[in-house]
Scaffold this motif. Structure first.
Motif, PDB file in Angstrom:
ATOM      1  N   GLN A  34       5.547  19.825  27.928  1.00 50.03           N
ATOM      2  CA  GLN A  34       6.823  20.063  27.249  1.00 50.03           C
ATOM      3  C   GLN A  34       7.926  19.249  27.904  1.00 50.03           C
ATOM      4  O   GLN A  34       8.829  18.761  27.225  1.00 50.03           O
ATOM      5  CB  GLN A  34       7.179  21.556  27.254  1.00 50.03           C
ATOM      6  CG  GLN A  34       8.389  21.884  26.394  1.00 50.03           C
ATOM      7  CD  GLN A  34       8.128  21.609  24.917  1.00 50.03           C
ATOM      8  OE1 GLN A  34       7.115  22.020  24.369  1.00 50.03           O
ATOM      9  NE2 GLN A  34       9.054  20.913  24.258  1.00 50.03           N
ATOM     10  N   GLN A  35       7.848  19.078  29.216  1.00 54.25           N
ATOM     11  CA  GLN A  35       8.849  18.273  29.911  1.00 54.25           C
ATOM     12  C   GLN A  35       8.861  16.845  29.378  1.00 54.25           C
ATOM     13  O   GLN A  35       9.924  16.267  29.148  1.00 54.25           O
ATOM     14  CB  GLN A  35       8.584  18.263  31.420  1.00 54.25           C
ATOM     15  CG  GLN A  35       9.586  17.436  32.187  1.00 54.25           C
ATOM     16  CD  GLN A  35       9.324  17.405  33.679  1.00 54.25           C
ATOM     17  OE1 GLN A  35       8.525  18.162  34.208  1.00 54.25           O
ATOM     18  NE2 GLN A  35      10.000  16.510  34.367  1.00 54.25           N
TER      19      GLN A  35
ATOM     20  N   ASP B 164      10.467  16.928  25.941  1.00 57.75           N
ATOM     21  CA  ASP B 164      11.907  17.125  26.061  1.00 57.75           C
ATOM     22  C   ASP B 164      12.613  15.841  26.494  1.00 57.75           C
ATOM     23  O   ASP B 164      13.639  15.452  25.911  1.00 57.75           O
ATOM     24  CB  ASP B 164      12.230  18.237  27.067  1.00 57.75           C
ATOM     25  CG  ASP B 164      11.753  19.611  26.614  1.00 57.75           C
ATOM     26  OD1 ASP B 164      11.419  19.784  25.424  1.00 57.75           O
ATOM     27  OD2 ASP B 164      11.712  20.523  27.474  1.00 57.75           O
TER      28      ASP B 164
ATOM     29  N   TRP C  86      12.353  13.056  23.799  1.00 62.12           N
ATOM     30  CA  TRP C  86      13.132  13.473  22.634  1.00 62.12           C
ATOM     31  C   TRP C  86      14.621  13.199  22.855  1.00 62.12           C
ATOM     32  O   TRP C  86      15.290  12.601  22.009  1.00 62.12           O
ATOM     33  CB  TRP C  86      12.893  14.959  22.352  1.00 62.12           C
ATOM     34  CG  TRP C  86      13.619  15.477  21.161  1.00 62.12           C
ATOM     35  CD1 TRP C  86      14.810  16.132  21.144  1.00 62.12           C
ATOM     36  CD2 TRP C  86      13.207  15.352  19.799  1.00 62.12           C
ATOM     37  NE1 TRP C  86      15.165  16.440  19.852  1.00 62.12           N
ATOM     38  CE2 TRP C  86      14.202  15.979  19.010  1.00 62.12           C
ATOM     39  CE3 TRP C  86      12.103  14.798  19.168  1.00 62.12           C
ATOM     40  CZ2 TRP C  86      14.123  16.051  17.628  1.00 62.12           C
ATOM     41  CZ3 TRP C  86      12.023  14.874  17.787  1.00 62.12           C
ATOM     42  CH2 TRP C  86      13.009  15.492  17.034  1.00 62.12           C
ATOM     43  N   GLU C  87      15.130  13.629  23.998  1.00 57.84           N
ATOM     44  CA  GLU C  87      16.555  13.462  24.277  1.00 57.84           C
ATOM     45  C   GLU C  87      16.929  11.997  24.463  1.00 57.84           C
ATOM     46  O   GLU C  87      17.921  11.528  23.913  1.00 57.84           O
ATOM     47  CB  GLU C  87      16.969  14.289  25.504  1.00 57.84           C
ATOM     48  CG  GLU C  87      16.931  15.780  25.268  1.00 57.84           C
ATOM     49  CD  GLU C  87      17.671  16.238  24.006  1.00 57.84           C
ATOM     50  OE1 GLU C  87      18.802  15.764  23.734  1.00 57.84           O
ATOM     51  OE2 GLU C  87      17.123  17.081  23.273  1.00 57.84           O
TER      52      GLU C  87
ATOM     53  N   LYS D 206      12.508  19.183  17.384  1.00 62.26           N
ATOM     54  CA  LYS D 206      11.703  18.876  18.565  1.00 62.26           C
ATOM     55  C   LYS D 206      10.588  19.916  18.651  1.00 62.26           C
ATOM     56  O   LYS D 206      10.843  21.113  18.510  1.00 62.26           O
ATOM     57  CB  LYS D 206      12.572  18.931  19.822  1.00 62.26           C
ATOM     58  CG  LYS D 206      11.792  18.707  21.102  1.00 62.26           C
ATOM     59  CD  LYS D 206      12.685  18.778  22.324  1.00 62.26           C
ATOM     60  CE  LYS D 206      13.110  20.195  22.563  1.00 62.26           C
ATOM     61  NZ  LYS D 206      13.889  20.367  23.798  1.00 62.26           N
TER      62      LYS D 206
ATOM     63  N   ASP E 292       7.909  22.431  20.130  1.00 65.16           N
ATOM     64  CA  ASP E 292       7.891  23.335  21.276  1.00 65.16           C
ATOM     65  C   ASP E 292       6.462  23.843  21.460  1.00 65.16           C
ATOM     66  O   ASP E 292       5.959  24.610  20.625  1.00 65.16           O
ATOM     67  CB  ASP E 292       8.862  24.483  21.008  1.00 65.16           C
ATOM     68  CG  ASP E 292       8.983  25.444  22.163  1.00 65.16           C
ATOM     69  OD1 ASP E 292       7.941  25.909  22.689  1.00 65.16           O
ATOM     70  OD2 ASP E 292      10.128  25.762  22.547  1.00 65.16           O
TER      71      ASP E 292
END
Length: 157
Positions: free
Chosen positions: A83-84, A87, A90-91, A144, A146
């Motif tokens: 997930q990191q 994340d 994505w950002e 995004k 999850d």
């Protein structure tokens, strides 16, 4: 040399985009930068093309002018193990671009990406169609992706 290399047409930001992409992924580097010569359709000395690698995948970027634009009809699919990783990519990739549904985004250069957790394939294509349908329904509600929420949808009783 790989047999098939994605060729990306930019208006005039090929080098900037290549440097941006290389900064986001391990095992990435800029290859050759070629500049327009005298008499070319762009000013002499400006960047014509850039070769680069992103996580070992070769790309070719061209500053070809405003004639063609990227569309979501083609995207770069990134398998993310955590997930990191989802994340962070994505950002960083969506900054200055656009966040879409189901893990899709468009970066500041107009190129579409899919930031997808590797586990999604297992959850979507498992042996239980009811569980897979719940995962699909959960995914359709997300921008995004999850991993925990996708797994919860799969594990529901």
């Amino acid at each position: 040399m790989q047999k098939i290399t994605p060729f990306l047409w930019f208006d005039n930001k090929a080098e900037e985009a290549a440097n941006f992409y290389v900064s986001l992924f391990k095992n990435s580097k800029i290859g050759k930068v070629v500049r327009y010569p005298e008499g070319a359709p762009a000013p002499k000395g400006t960047v014509m093309s850039v070769t680069f690698e992103v996580d070992g995948q070769e790309f070719y970027a061209l500053n070809g002018g405003p004639h063609y634009k990227f569309t979501p009809a083609i995207s770069l699919f990134v398998n993310c193990e955590t997930q990191q990783e989802v994340d962070e990519l994505w950002e960083k990739l969506s900054e200055g671009g656009r966040k879409d549904r189901c893990g899709w985004l468009q970066d500041r250069y107009g190129l579409s990406w899919q930031i997808i957790p590797s586990v999604l394939g297992k959850l979507m294509h498992g042996s239980d169609p009811v569980k897979s349908k719940r995962v699909m329904q959960a995914m359709l509600q997300m921008q995004k992706l999850d991993i925990q929420k996708l797994q919860q949808a799969y594990d529901q009783e």
